[in-house]
Design an enzyme around this catalytic site. Sequence first.
Site, short mmCIF file in Angstrom:
data_model
loop_
_atom_site.label_atom_id
_atom_site.label_comp_id
_atom_site.label_asym_id
_atom_site.label_seq_id
_atom_site.Cartn_x
_atom_site.Cartn_y
_atom_site.Cartn_z
N CYS A 121 0.84 -0.98 0.22
CA CYS A 121 0.12 -0.23 0.40
C CYS A 121 1.16 1.06 -0.30
CB CYS A 121 -0.67 -0.42 1.20
SG CYS A 121 -2.34 1.02 0.85
N CYS A 123 0.04 4.27 2.14
CA CYS A 123 -0.81 5.28 2.59
C CYS A 123 0.74 5.65 3.96
CB CYS A 123 -1.93 4.78 3.44
SG CYS A 123 -1.56 3.44 4.24
N CYS A 131 -3.92 6.08 -0.10
CA CYS A 131 -3.42 4.75 -0.48
C CYS A 131 -3.36 4.64 -1.93
CB CYS A 131 -4.40 3.56 -0.03
SG CYS A 131 -4.91 3.64 1.41
N LYS A 196 -12.12 -4.68 2.27
CA LYS A 196 -11.96 -4.73 2.95
C LYS A 196 -12.87 -3.03 3.65
CE LYS A 196 -7.50 -1.18 4.79
NZ LYS A 196 -6.91 -1.36 3.60
N ARG A 206 -2.95 3.53 12.75
CA ARG A 206 -2.64 4.84 11.77
C ARG A 206 -1.83 5.49 12.69
NH1 ARG A 206 -8.33 6.01 8.92
NH2 ARG A 206 -8.57 4.23 7.33
N ARG A 218 -11.64 7.07 3.26
CA ARG A 218 -11.35 6.56 2.24
C ARG A 218 -12.20 5.81 1.74
NH1 ARG A 218 -6.35 6.80 3.73
NH2 ARG A 218 -4.89 5.45 5.32
N LYS A 249 -11.42 -7.77 6.80
CA LYS A 249 -11.31 -6.86 7.78
C LYS A 249 -12.25 -5.50 7.99
CE LYS A 249 -7.31 -3.33 8.13
NZ LYS A 249 -6.21 -3.09 6.92
N SER A 275 -6.67 -3.03 14.45
CA SER A 275 -6.56 -2.54 15.61
C SER A 275 -6.61 -1.67 17.01
CB SER A 275 -5.14 -1.35 15.22
OG SER A 275 -6.15 -0.41 13.84
N TYR A 314 -2.10 -8.12 16.64
CA TYR A 314 -1.69 -8.02 17.52
C TYR A 314 -1.23 -8.88 18.68
CZ TYR A 314 -2.22 -4.24 14.09
OH TYR A 314 -2.11 -3.43 12.91
C1 PBG Z 1 -2.76 0.10 4.74
C2 PBG Z 1 -3.62 -0.24 5.76
C3 PBG Z 1 -4.40 -0.09 7.07
C4 PBG Z 1 -4.71 -0.79 7.97
C5 PBG Z 1 -3.53 -2.47 7.39
N1 PBG Z 1 -3.14 -2.11 5.64
C6 PBG Z 1 -4.63 0.82 7.00
C7 PBG Z 1 -5.57 1.69 6.63
O1 PBG Z 1 -6.53 1.43 5.25
O2 PBG Z 1 -6.57 2.65 7.11
C8 PBG Z 1 -5.37 -1.67 9.29
C9 PBG Z 1 -4.79 -2.17 10.27
C10 PBG Z 1 -5.22 -2.06 11.82
O3 PBG Z 1 -5.93 -1.11 12.02
O4 PBG Z 1 -5.27 -2.91 12.71
N2 PBG Z 1 -4.14 0.53 4.02
#
Ligand code: PBG
Length: 326
Positions: A121, A123, A131, A196, A206, A218, A249, A275, A314
């Site tokens: 990615c 970002c 992204c 996603k 982030r 996004r 996700k 996260s 995690y």
């Molecule tokens: C990158 C990406 C993101 C996450 C994984 N790859 C962030 C987003 O899309 O803003 C999030 C992972 C997480 O929250 O643990 N695009």
Amino acid sequence: MKNSEFSRHRRLRTSQTMRRFVRETDLTVDDLVYPLFIVEGENIKNEVSSMPGVFQISLDYLDDEIDELVSLGIPSLLLFGVPKEKDEVGSGAYDPNGIVQQAIRHIKNKTDQLLIIADTCLCEYTSHGHCGVIEHQDVDNDKSLPLHVKTAVTQAEAGADIIAPSNMMDGFVSEIRKGLDEAGFENIPIMSYAVKYASAFYGPFRDAADSTPQFGDRKTYQMDPANRLEALREAASDIEEGADFLIVKPALSYMDIIRDVKNQHPVPVVAYNVSGEYSMVKAASLNGWVDEKAIVLEKFIAMKRAGADIIITYFAKDVAKWLQDN
Ligand code: PBG
């Protein structure tokens, strides 16, 4: 009522051994992927304030991580890079000597016991935090694709075992597949972030990856949380384009989607326990409000039951230790 006229479900719950014997789902260390944030610089080990127990580390701390993951038997890690410099087009993502490419080479030199998954990615590398590349205040799909392909190819050249594109551009799987094949990497699988959602649960990530969008959100490329059929369309096009794994996700608020995707596609399905899902459990545990180990093991068995084959989390190290204790 006589005994024979109703079922005694409790017969199969009478002892720990009986319960083990009839258990339908299991969770093992082989299911786990540990995400790691590699930051440019030296001697850095920063705890992410919104994710207690999660660190941004510089390359010199990588050996300790590798040793720990290998000794716990965790088979895989997912790499994110946090560069020093960002620009409009995310050059750091596809620099052959970028931070993730360096980390991949480092890990490859040290061990063959870990599958290295590279998040593909832009970002973390763009000054605007989106992204892809921006045209008219939005991410331009087709102008972004070649940059994601370049990123994937440099990651494969560095030694990545699996490419995990998370950018949600249309056509990213087929373009990356073509790029990898042309560069001689036809045996490197694609683990697509197929489904996603545009989720508030990514907030703490982030902070960890320093990738908050500097304007807007996004929602023109990530999915609306209200949609279920759209998830099936996303998954179907990624399979057609050549994806080897499908990621859903976030995980916990999307268990129905994990099951739907699993029912439709006979490929490994991956749940990303993101996260925000981590931080919520961590915060409650640190307050003594919930039993962390019990809660975490329960939610992972639930993800397996929903249809996940693999879990990105995690908590991977904690889970590996708890499974050893049990
Ligand atoms: C990158 C990406 C993101 C996450 C994984 N790859 C962030 C987003 O899309 O803003 C999030 C992972 C997480 O929250 O643990 N695009």
